[in-house]
Each structure stands twice: as C-alpha cells, then as structure tokens.
Design a protein around this motif. Structure first.
Motif, PDB file in Angstrom:
ATOM      1  N   THR A   1      -6.254   2.778  -8.689  1.00 17.15           N
ATOM      2  CA  THR A   1      -5.451   2.740  -7.458  1.00 17.15           C
ATOM      3  C   THR A   1      -5.522   4.047  -6.665  1.00 17.15           C
ATOM      4  O   THR A   1      -5.183   4.064  -5.481  1.00 17.15           O
ATOM      5  CB  THR A   1      -3.976   2.442  -7.779  1.00 17.15           C
ATOM      6  N   ILE A   2      -5.998   5.121  -7.323  1.00 20.24           N
ATOM      7  CA  ILE A   2      -6.106   6.396  -6.605  1.00 20.24           C
ATOM      8  C   ILE A   2      -7.111   6.288  -5.467  1.00 20.24           C
ATOM      9  O   ILE A   2      -7.005   6.986  -4.446  1.00 20.24           O
ATOM     10  CB  ILE A   2      -6.475   7.542  -7.567  1.00 20.24           C
ATOM     11  N   PHE A   3      -8.108   5.386  -5.625  1.00 23.08           N
ATOM     12  CA  PHE A   3      -9.111   5.198  -4.578  1.00 23.08           C
ATOM     13  C   PHE A   3      -8.553   4.409  -3.395  1.00 23.08           C
ATOM     14  O   PHE A   3      -9.206   4.293  -2.357  1.00 23.08           O
ATOM     15  CB  PHE A   3     -10.336   4.468  -5.142  1.00 23.08           C
ATOM     16  N   ILE A   4      -7.355   3.868  -3.560  1.00 26.10           N
ATOM     17  CA  ILE A   4      -6.708   3.146  -2.465  1.00 26.10           C
ATOM     18  C   ILE A   4      -5.650   4.017  -1.801  1.00 26.10           C
ATOM     19  O   ILE A   4      -5.666   4.242  -0.582  1.00 26.10           O
ATOM     20  CB  ILE A   4      -6.070   1.835  -2.977  1.00 26.10           C
ATOM     21  N   PHE A   5      -4.701   4.531  -2.630  1.00 30.48           N
ATOM     22  CA  PHE A   5      -3.569   5.224  -2.011  1.00 30.48           C
ATOM     23  C   PHE A   5      -3.942   6.591  -1.455  1.00 30.48           C
ATOM     24  O   PHE A   5      -3.368   7.027  -0.451  1.00 30.48           O
ATOM     25  CB  PHE A   5      -2.375   5.322  -2.970  1.00 30.48           C
ATOM     26  N   LEU A   6      -4.928   7.302  -2.077  1.00 30.95           N
ATOM     27  CA  LEU A   6      -5.287   8.630  -1.573  1.00 30.95           C
ATOM     28  C   LEU A   6      -5.925   8.552  -0.179  1.00 30.95           C
ATOM     29  O   LEU A   6      -5.520   9.304   0.721  1.00 30.95           O
ATOM     30  CB  LEU A   6      -6.200   9.348  -2.563  1.00 30.95           C
ATOM     31  N   PRO A   7      -6.877   7.647   0.064  1.00 34.65           N
ATOM     32  CA  PRO A   7      -7.370   7.499   1.446  1.00 34.65           C
ATOM     33  C   PRO A   7      -6.270   7.087   2.431  1.00 34.65           C
ATOM     34  O   PRO A   7      -6.279   7.521   3.586  1.00 34.65           O
ATOM     35  CB  PRO A   7      -8.435   6.394   1.321  1.00 34.65           C
ATOM     36  N   ILE A   8      -5.325   6.245   1.964  1.00 31.96           N
ATOM     37  CA  ILE A   8      -4.227   5.827   2.843  1.00 31.96           C
ATOM     38  C   ILE A   8      -3.372   7.038   3.225  1.00 31.96           C
ATOM     39  O   ILE A   8      -2.999   7.214   4.392  1.00 31.96           O
ATOM     40  CB  ILE A   8      -3.366   4.748   2.166  1.00 31.96           C
ATOM     41  N   VAL A   9      -3.056   7.879   2.231  1.00 29.98           N
ATOM     42  CA  VAL A   9      -2.247   9.077   2.490  1.00 29.98           C
ATOM     43  C   VAL A   9      -2.961  10.005   3.474  1.00 29.98           C
ATOM     44  O   VAL A   9      -2.349  10.514   4.425  1.00 29.98           O
ATOM     45  CB  VAL A   9      -1.940   9.813   1.169  1.00 29.98           C
ATOM     46  N   ILE A  10      -4.265  10.209   3.269  1.00 27.74           N
ATOM     47  CA  ILE A  10      -5.033  11.087   4.163  1.00 27.74           C
ATOM     48  C   ILE A  10      -5.121  10.480   5.564  1.00 27.74           C
ATOM     49  O   ILE A  10      -5.035  11.197   6.575  1.00 27.74           O
ATOM     50  CB  ILE A  10      -6.436  11.339   3.581  1.00 27.74           C
ATOM     51  N   PHE A  11      -5.263   9.147   5.640  1.00 25.38           N
ATOM     52  CA  PHE A  11      -5.277   8.464   6.940  1.00 25.38           C
ATOM     53  C   PHE A  11      -3.956   8.697   7.683  1.00 25.38           C
ATOM     54  O   PHE A  11      -3.949   8.969   8.889  1.00 25.38           O
ATOM     55  CB  PHE A  11      -5.520   6.971   6.733  1.00 25.38           C
ATOM     56  N   ILE A  12      -2.845   8.608   6.940  1.00 31.02           N
ATOM     57  CA  ILE A  12      -1.529   8.852   7.555  1.00 31.02           C
ATOM     58  C   ILE A  12      -1.425  10.298   8.047  1.00 31.02           C
ATOM     59  O   ILE A  12      -0.938  10.559   9.150  1.00 31.02           O
ATOM     60  CB  ILE A  12      -0.406   8.537   6.546  1.00 31.02           C
TER      61      ILE A  12
END
Length: 605
Positions: free
Chosen positions: A433-444
């Motif tokens: 899941t780190i490959f999902i939430f980390l890009p989301i956090v950086i996108f935010i």
C-alpha cells in the motif's frame, strides 16, 4: 462553558515571549523524544519470534544472532543521525537533508513517509499498549478499541497543554519503564545464573529443517521495527535548550545505549526462558511471569509497559507538528500548521494527528499488528534518503576530516537500503500500500503548493504603481418586510453611500401591494424596487436585478449587497427561523462582481 472546559483541559494561554521557556532539557527530551524508540523493546523481540516460530520452537535460537544484527544497525543509525544533528541544526531530519541535497521531490518523499509513519506510530503504540493491558486483564479484550481511543484523546490533550508540561508528566513513566525492564533483565539473569530456569531453551546452533535465508531476512526486517523512533531527536532539534545541537546529540546517544541494552536483554531472556509468542499474551508478559511470577513486580512491569506503549505515541506528537510546520513553511501543507496555539505548541498539527490515528484504530478494530511492517518501512525510507543526502553533502563540501563521517553514512545508507528491499521482498503483501498512499500524499503536497503559488501570483502587486482606485458604491439591500433589522441596515448603508436601493421579492400581487403601501408610509429615504417571483424563490429575481444594476454602472462603481440579519440570543432559536440570509450569502459568494456585507442586529430576548 466551552471556554471554561478548554481552560480546564489545556490551561491558560501563554504569552509569545514565553516561547524560550518551552525548551527541553536532556532529561526531559529523552522522555518525550525517546518514548517511541524505547517502547519498541516491548514488541521488537516478539516480531522476530513470530517469524521464527513458524518453523517450530527449535528455530527460536536464531533470535540471538538476529538481535545482535539489529543492535549493530542501531549503532550505525545513532552515529549517522548524530552527524545529521550537527550538519542541520534547525531540525527537520530526513525531509530537510533530502530536500537540500537531492531536491524538493526527494524531500517530499522523505517528509511524506515520516508524516504517515507518525500517524501509524500513534495507532500502533496505543494498540500495543492495549494488548499489554488485555494480557494482564483478559476480560478487557473486547473493549480494546475504546481503550485505544481513550489513550489517543488523553495524549492529544496532554500535548495541547504544551511541550514542557507534557515532558514533565512523561518523564516519570518513561524512566519507570527503563527501571522496570532493567529489573526484569537483572532478575532473569539472576534466575539463569542460579539455575532456577524451569523452561528448556532451544539448543543454540542446532540445525533447523526448512530454515531459509528468506525467512531469516523476514525475521531480521521484523526485528528492525525496534528501531522506529530513532530519527525523532534529529527532527526536533528546535525543542532543545541551547546549545540545541549538542544537547540533541547527547540525548540521541543516551537513547541508543538504553535501547540497545534493553533490546538485547529481552531477546536473551526470551531465549533462555524458551519463550514462544502467543496470541493472548505478549513476550514481555511471559518473561515477567516466568521471572517474578504473577505478583506485584509482574503487574508493575505490565503497568509501566502499557504506559510506555501508550506514551510512545507522544514521540509522534512531538515530531509530527514540527515536520508539518516545516512543510507548511515551504507551502506544501496548509498554513494552519504554522500557527501556534494558546500553549505555544502547533496545536493544529497535534489535533490533526490525533484525529487521523483514531480513524486508523477504528478502521482496524484496534488490531494494528499488520501495520507494523508498513510502519517500519515508513521509517526506513527516510533513513535511507537521509544517509544518502549526508553522503552527497560530505562529497560536495569536503570539510576537514569528512572521510570518516562519509564512510559512516555510506554504511548506514547501504544497510537501511538493504532493509527497505528486504521489507519489500519478504513482506510485500503487508507493505504494498506504500506504493499507493505515498504518491497520493506527494500529489496532495504538490496541489497545495500549486495553489499557494497561483495565489501569490494573483495577489502580488507593484507597490510603486498599483494604487487603490476610488469608486462609488451602489448598495443593494434585500428586504423581507419593514422591521428594526431593516432600519438598522439602512442606517448603516446611508453612512457609506447615497446610492442605495432596497429590493423586495414578492410571491403574490397582494404581498407586493401591501409592501409598497407600508414603504411609502414609512418613507425611509431609500427607494424600493419590487420584483415578482413566479417560482417562490428570491435568488433568481435578485440576481437578475443585480445584473441590471451592474450593467448600468459598468466599471465605475462597486455593487454591494448588504444583507440584514438578526442574531438570536439562544443558539436553539436559530432552529425556529428560515436561514434565508445564509443561503443568499452562499449564492453570492460564487459571484466575483459583487461585494457582500452582513449587518447584524442582535436580539435582546
């Protein structure tokens, strides 16, 4: 009443010039910033045994060499972060180091990983504390979510009271835990040396069928969860008393020594007493029971273990707001995270962390064991980026004697990178899941930064040429009848402009006629425009009229809609009235060509 409750919970506001007093001594800083790392003693060894026990009790002897390897990695990290403290004295840890040496994107990866990790820290720590309580009192097992939430609320309120006050309170349980673990280690060592150990330890060095390098690496990566929280000291340098870097470095070394001794001691006792992990009782609980029996000392150890696991969340509450402040300062998080609260702490960051961790505990039903690998990986990514950043710094600047620290950081980077790869390979099902939430956090982060950049560009002006231009003002007052509220609004409008129009929207000919007669009789010195609404709405007719006014005035005047509103004395009185003024403001906010003003009239009864 609300303000009274707030003062009771978090205390009276502090003056801004008292900020210098909100700094930590080494003794207090060790309690606040090391509670997460020290508390990992309660579950670090257990995580190793959980992997090894899949091959049977004979494989548990491998916990000793694996624990030694983890202790070696701890030494490398302590030496590496000590160098980071002196190189980056303003704090920020991995985020600042990575951003300074590799650019903003890499810094955001480190910062995002740490922010998410701090949220996981609170959830995992409170859940682990709950496990310690339910090990001693199994009857409470079904209430673990409620217990964990009460803990989160408590530590949130504690941190809202200010870092110095929270440190004073935390100091005692943290040092009690250290004393309790050392008592356990000494008691266990005495039992072993006097031959009072009843259980049979696995034969050290015995061949174990089915053992593989893959499994040993899984056990090692699991044991590395004991190293979470090591970076907190380097993140929070601004919280230390002067000289802050020197005090932070000494605190880091003290933490490393205490953590290393306690972790190795628990691992050795678990081997000597032949302890195997159990779903209903923690490893520390089993060791304490074997050494002291279920007496006073056992319950003392369980109590302080539960307390330190609960207070481990405090490390996150100390570090998260500071990191959020730095990201907000760089315009990657909302400005509210830069605001200090009544007690001079970054209260918005504290509250935000408490809410998100509570949601996580509820989502996982208080069973956050599966989050530990993700939690540990979230730390080792910034570990790796921080060490790599320091390597580049030494090579680029080449100060006197740079080669030795460069080699230390190189070893640290290679080791932590290896741990990251081990986590990804051996525990992919738990950390993907780190490959999902980390890009989301950086996108935010990027979207927030983009908004602030756009805002700055749009609001920027040239102070030498851009001057305010004087314009007239057309004031439009929507009225529903003739009352003290309308009179109050017209009086205020007449003090601002001579061009005032009152607008009444009627739903029937009878209503319109009655309103016109009353207005003519009242004659307030303001002309009344009457509009007819065929669909029982005041919004559309009013908008059409405003468009007409604006067309007539073009760009020469401002058009201001001045909304009369009465303010009730009791909050529940609002439920008895239509909220027309609220909806009117909501619609008008969408229009850039109209200014909005609300004129309140406060009711006395």
């Amino acid at each position: 009443m609300i303000m009274g409750l707030k003062r009771l919970l978090i205390g009276r506001p502090m003056k801004s010039n008292a900020l210098g007093e909100e700094k930590l001594s080494k003794v207090k800083a060790l309690a606040v910033l090391s509670s997460d790392a020290l508390s990992s003693v309660a579950y670090g060894t257990e995580q190793i045994l959980l992997v090894l026990v899949t091959l049977g009790a004979a494989a548990l002897w491998y916990s000793i060499p694996i624990s030694i390897a983890v202790a070696g990695l701890l030494t490398i990290l302590i030496l590496s972060y000590r160098q980071t403290i002196f190189a980056y004295t303003t704090g920020g840890g991995a985020y600042i180091v990575a951003k300074d040496n590799f650019g903003t994107s890499t810094g955001l990866v480190a910062g995002g990983s740490l922010l998410v990790d701090y949220i996981l820290t609170v959830a995992v720590s409170t859940s682990a504390s709950t496990d310690a309580i339910t090990s001693a009192f199994p009857i409470l097992h079904d209430h673990r979510v409620l217990i964990a939430l009460l803990m989160i609320i408590s530590v949130t309120i504690l941190n809202l009271r200010g870092i110095t006050e929270s440190a004073t309170i935390l100091m005692y349980p943290v040092y009690l835990f250290v004393v309790a673990i050392f008592l356990l280690i000494l008691g266990g060592a005495y039992q072993w040396l006097t031959g009072n150990v009843q259980a049979h330890a696995p034969v050290y060095g015995a061949a174990v069928p089915g053992i593989t390098l893959f499994l040993l690496l899984r056990a090692f990566s699991s044991g590395c969860s004991a190293l979470t929280g090591v970076e907190a000291v380097s993140n929070a340098i601004p919280n230390f008393r002067s000289p802050a870097p020197k005090n932070a470095a000494l605190t880091l070394i003290m933490m490393g020594l205490i953590l290393g001794v306690m972790f190795m001691g628990i691992s050795l006792l678990a081997y000597v007493f032949g302890i195997a992990p159990s779903a209903k009782e923690t490893v520390v609980s089993q060791i304490a029971s074997a050494v002291f029996g279920r007496g006073v000392l056992y319950y003392f150890i369980q109590a302080v273990t539960a307390l330190i696991l609960f207070l481990a969340a405090n490390t996150a509450f100390a570090a998260f707001p500071l990191l959020a402040f730095m990201l907000a300062k760089d315009r990657f998080m909302p400005n509210m995270f830069m605001v200090r609260g009544d007690r001079l702490g970054f209260s918005n960051g504290i509250i935000f962390l408490g809410i998100l961790s509570a949601i996580l505990v509820i989502s996982f039903g208080g069973e956050t064991e599966n989050l530990i690998p993700l939690y540990a990986l979230g730390v080792f990514i910034p570990f790796t980026l921080s060490q790599a950043g320091m390597m580049k710094r030494w090579v680029t600047k080449k100060p006197a004697g740079w080669l030795v620290p460069f080699l230390i950081n190189t070893i640290g980077m290679l080791t932590t990178l290896t741990i990251c790869l081990i986590f990804l390979i051996t525990k992919f099902s738990q950390v993907w899941t780190i490959f999902i939430f980390l890009p989301i956090v950086i996108f935010i982060f990027r979207k927030i930064n983009g908004h602030y950049q756009d805002l700055a560009s749009e609001l920027r002006l040239d102070i030498t040429t851009d001057k305010p231009q004087a314009k007239g003002s057309v004031i439009v007052i929507p009225v529903a009848g003739i009352s003290q509220v309308v009179k109050n609004t017209i009086s205020y409008a007449q003090s601002l402009s001579d061009d005032i129009v009152a607008v009444y929207v009627g739903f029937s000919d009878e209503d319109i006629k009655k309103m016109e007669e009353k207005w003519e009789l009242w004659n307030p010195g303001v002309r009344l425009i009457v509009l007819r609404s065929h669909y029982r709405s005041i919004i559309k007719p009013l908008f059409k009229f405003i468009d007409t006014v604006e067309w007539k005035k073009a760009d020469t005047d401002h058009v201001t809609v001045m909304i009369p509103q009465f303010i009730t004395k009791r909050w529940w009185h609002n439920l008895l009235h239509n909220q027309t003024s609220f909806f009117l403001r909501a619609y008008l906010f969408a229009r850039q060509d109209v200014k909005i003003a609300t004129v309140p009239y406060r009711l006395k009864k």
